[in-house]
Scaffold this active site. Structure first.
Site, PDB file in Angstrom:
ATOM      1  N   LYS A  88       0.868  -1.184   0.000  1.00  0.00           N
ATOM      2  CA  LYS A  88       0.000   0.000   0.000  1.00  0.00           C
ATOM      3  C   LYS A  88       0.898   1.225   0.000  1.00  0.00           C
ATOM      4  O   LYS A  88       2.047   1.179   0.458  1.00  0.00           O
ATOM      5  CB  LYS A  88      -0.896   0.016   1.242  1.00  0.00           C
ATOM      6  CG  LYS A  88      -2.170   0.831   1.089  1.00  0.00           C
ATOM      7  CD  LYS A  88      -3.246   0.064   0.334  1.00  0.00           C
ATOM      8  CE  LYS A  88      -4.554   0.849   0.303  1.00  0.00           C
ATOM      9  NZ  LYS A  88      -5.626   0.073  -0.342  1.00  0.00           N
ATOM     10  N   GLY A 188     -22.127   5.616   3.208  1.00  0.00           N
ATOM     11  CA  GLY A 188     -21.132   5.995   2.221  1.00  0.00           C
ATOM     12  C   GLY A 188     -21.592   5.588   0.838  1.00  0.00           C
ATOM     13  O   GLY A 188     -21.542   4.409   0.486  1.00  0.00           O
ATOM     14  N   VAL A 189     -22.056   6.547   0.055  1.00  0.00           N
ATOM     15  CA  VAL A 189     -22.548   6.242  -1.293  1.00  0.00           C
ATOM     16  C   VAL A 189     -21.698   6.973  -2.330  1.00  0.00           C
ATOM     17  O   VAL A 189     -22.191   7.633  -3.238  1.00  0.00           O
ATOM     18  CB  VAL A 189     -24.048   6.572  -1.453  1.00  0.00           C
ATOM     19  CG1 VAL A 189     -24.895   5.531  -0.757  1.00  0.00           C
ATOM     20  CG2 VAL A 189     -24.392   7.964  -0.929  1.00  0.00           C
ATOM     21  N   GLY A 190     -20.390   6.835  -2.152  1.00  0.00           N
ATOM     22  CA  GLY A 190     -19.452   7.400  -3.108  1.00  0.00           C
ATOM     23  C   GLY A 190     -19.212   6.441  -4.256  1.00  0.00           C
ATOM     24  O   GLY A 190     -20.150   5.856  -4.803  1.00  0.00           O
ATOM     25  N   LYS A 191     -17.937   6.235  -4.599  1.00  0.00           N
ATOM     26  CA  LYS A 191     -17.598   5.440  -5.777  1.00  0.00           C
ATOM     27  C   LYS A 191     -18.190   4.034  -5.729  1.00  0.00           C
ATOM     28  O   LYS A 191     -18.775   3.555  -6.692  1.00  0.00           O
ATOM     29  CB  LYS A 191     -16.073   5.369  -5.930  1.00  0.00           C
ATOM     30  CG  LYS A 191     -15.440   6.669  -6.383  1.00  0.00           C
ATOM     31  CD  LYS A 191     -14.020   6.478  -6.869  1.00  0.00           C
ATOM     32  CE  LYS A 191     -13.048   6.187  -5.757  1.00  0.00           C
ATOM     33  NZ  LYS A 191     -11.653   6.134  -6.236  1.00  0.00           N
ATOM     34  N   VAL A 192     -18.010   3.340  -4.600  1.00  0.00           N
ATOM     35  CA  VAL A 192     -18.478   1.957  -4.485  1.00  0.00           C
ATOM     36  C   VAL A 192     -19.918   1.887  -4.002  1.00  0.00           C
ATOM     37  O   VAL A 192     -20.746   1.146  -4.546  1.00  0.00           O
ATOM     38  CB  VAL A 192     -17.559   1.152  -3.544  1.00  0.00           C
ATOM     39  CG1 VAL A 192     -18.093  -0.263  -3.357  1.00  0.00           C
ATOM     40  CG2 VAL A 192     -16.141   1.115  -4.083  1.00  0.00           C
ATOM     41  N   GLY A 193     -20.233   2.652  -2.966  1.00  0.00           N
ATOM     42  CA  GLY A 193     -21.563   2.591  -2.370  1.00  0.00           C
ATOM     43  C   GLY A 193     -22.678   2.885  -3.355  1.00  0.00           C
ATOM     44  O   GLY A 193     -23.752   2.276  -3.286  1.00  0.00           O
ATOM     45  N   HIS A 194     -22.425   3.792  -4.278  1.00  0.00           N
ATOM     46  CA  HIS A 194     -23.450   4.147  -5.274  1.00  0.00           C
ATOM     47  C   HIS A 194     -23.807   2.934  -6.136  1.00  0.00           C
ATOM     48  O   HIS A 194     -24.986   2.665  -6.392  1.00  0.00           O
ATOM     49  CB  HIS A 194     -22.946   5.294  -6.145  1.00  0.00           C
ATOM     50  CG  HIS A 194     -23.926   5.768  -7.167  1.00  0.00           C
ATOM     51  ND1 HIS A 194     -25.081   6.453  -6.843  1.00  0.00           N
ATOM     52  CD2 HIS A 194     -23.936   5.641  -8.528  1.00  0.00           C
ATOM     53  CE1 HIS A 194     -25.751   6.739  -7.952  1.00  0.00           C
ATOM     54  NE2 HIS A 194     -25.083   6.257  -8.981  1.00  0.00           N
TER      55      HIS A 194
END
Length: 358
Positions: A88, A188-194
């Site tokens: 990482k 969390g509805v950003g990149k993945v959550g959406h």
């Protein structure tokens, strides 16, 4: 040596319980780059993991985070069946303030200097366009745009994998993988959550969402009027009748404050390092809350970027990500057999694979 340098070294040599192989401190004064690259293990192959761009309060905090995240990637890659170890990188600073082409190019040179021991990709604060820039200096870069030889945004397959983990959890707990009529809370509805919300709605779930970014909430509710939005995560986890809780933002969502009031029967989400500290997995088990280990169910993204190295094929990746369903069920079975929480069972399976490779 400055006091800050001493703090970083103390974190490296006294807080590293994961036995990392290599940690590289990167600084480029001209561009303002300060970064840390951590290689936890190359037992299964070159270390693979994304680059997080985040305004850490201190350098010690950044080092502690990259050590934790890179160790998690070793386990994630092992459980995903990939021939990669764990690594990482973190870039220290607010990406909205200091991100520049020169900084990303400098970072690419540092990654390239490792000669392929570490392969980078997108993470929090970095995007496909950023990887395109990094790739100009480093061929060990994934998560690039299709027009630059990459696979593009990995959030689609990440969400698909989490959805498979939810289906496996439902199968294990209720005897039916369908989520129809189940109430699922997505924090969390950003990149993945959406994308996850879309899978859930297609499967007939009732979806409740929250996000610290109002624009993310508005995007989801505008596209999907049936979705219910609540003020914050605390309200979400206390939602009456909640069946599944999906943490899809930053880590540490499951802690001494949230677990005692969590109404859900299942936790399965995309966020990394959801367990705030050792022992939380036992607290969940004591409350009969089924926990699908985060690094197992959110492996769709790393499956995609690993495939990019051999020439990306979406159908091949989706088929591999669909196996997260079976892997999650196997973990639950191992947990029951050994009398341990699912998180511990997943660790045992991953550690065995890494040990067998040495």
């Amino acid at each position: 040596m400055t006091e800050a340098d001493n703090g970083v070294l103390h974190t490296l040599f006294h807080s590293d319980q994961g036995g990392h192989e290599q940690v590289v401190l990167c600084q480029d004064r001209a561009s303002g780059l300060k970064a840390v690259i951590a290689i936890h293990s190359t037992a299964l192959g070159p270390a693979l993991g994304g680059t997080r761009f985040y305004p850490y309060a201190t350098e010690e905090e950044a080092v502690a985070d990259v050590l934790n995240l890179s160790r998690g990637m070793s386990y994630k890659n092992a459980m995903a069946g990939l021939d990669h170890g764990g690594g990482k990188a973190v870039i220290i600073g607010d990406p909205e303030q200091i991100k520049s082409e020169d900084l990303l190019l400098a970072f690419g040179r540092f990654v390239a200097s490792l000669g392929g021991r570490y392969v980078t990709a997108c993470d929090v604060g970095t995007y496909v366009a950023d990887m395109d820039v990094v790739a100009r200096e480093c061929r060990w870069t994934t998560g690039r745009s299709p027009e630059n030889g990459g696979a593009g945004d990995s959030s689609v397959l990440t969400a698909f994998g989490v959805f498979q983990g939810m289906r496996a959890s439902a199968e294990h707990l209720w005897g039916d993988p369908s989520l129809r009529g189940r109430k699922v809370g997505v924090a969390g509805v950003g990149k993945v959550g959406h994308h996850l919300v879309e899978h859930l709605l297609e499967d007939g779930a009732d979806v409740v969402i929250t996000d610290v970014r109002e624009e993310s909430v508005n995007r989801s509710t505008h596209k999907h009027p049936s979705v219910t939005a609540v003020a914050d995560t605390e309200a979400l986890i206390r939602t009456e009748g909640l069946d599944i809780y999906a943490p899809c933002a930053l880590g540490g969502a499951l802690d001494d404050d949230s677990v005692p009031v969590l109404t859900a029967k299942v936790v399965c989400g995309a966020a990394n390092n959801q367990l705030a500290h050792p022992g939380v997995e036992k607290d969940l088990a004591d409350r009969s809350i089924l926990y699908a280990p985060d690094y197992v169910v959110n492996a769709g993204g790393v499956i995609q970027v690993a495939d990019e190295l051999r020439g990306f094929d979406f159908d091949r990746c989706k088929a591999k990500a669909s196996k997260i369903f079976d892997t999650t069920l196997a973990i639950f079975a191992r947990a029951k057999e050994d009398g341990i929480p699912p998180a511990a069972a997943a660790d045992r399976i991953a550690e065995q694979r890494m040990s067998d490779a040495r």
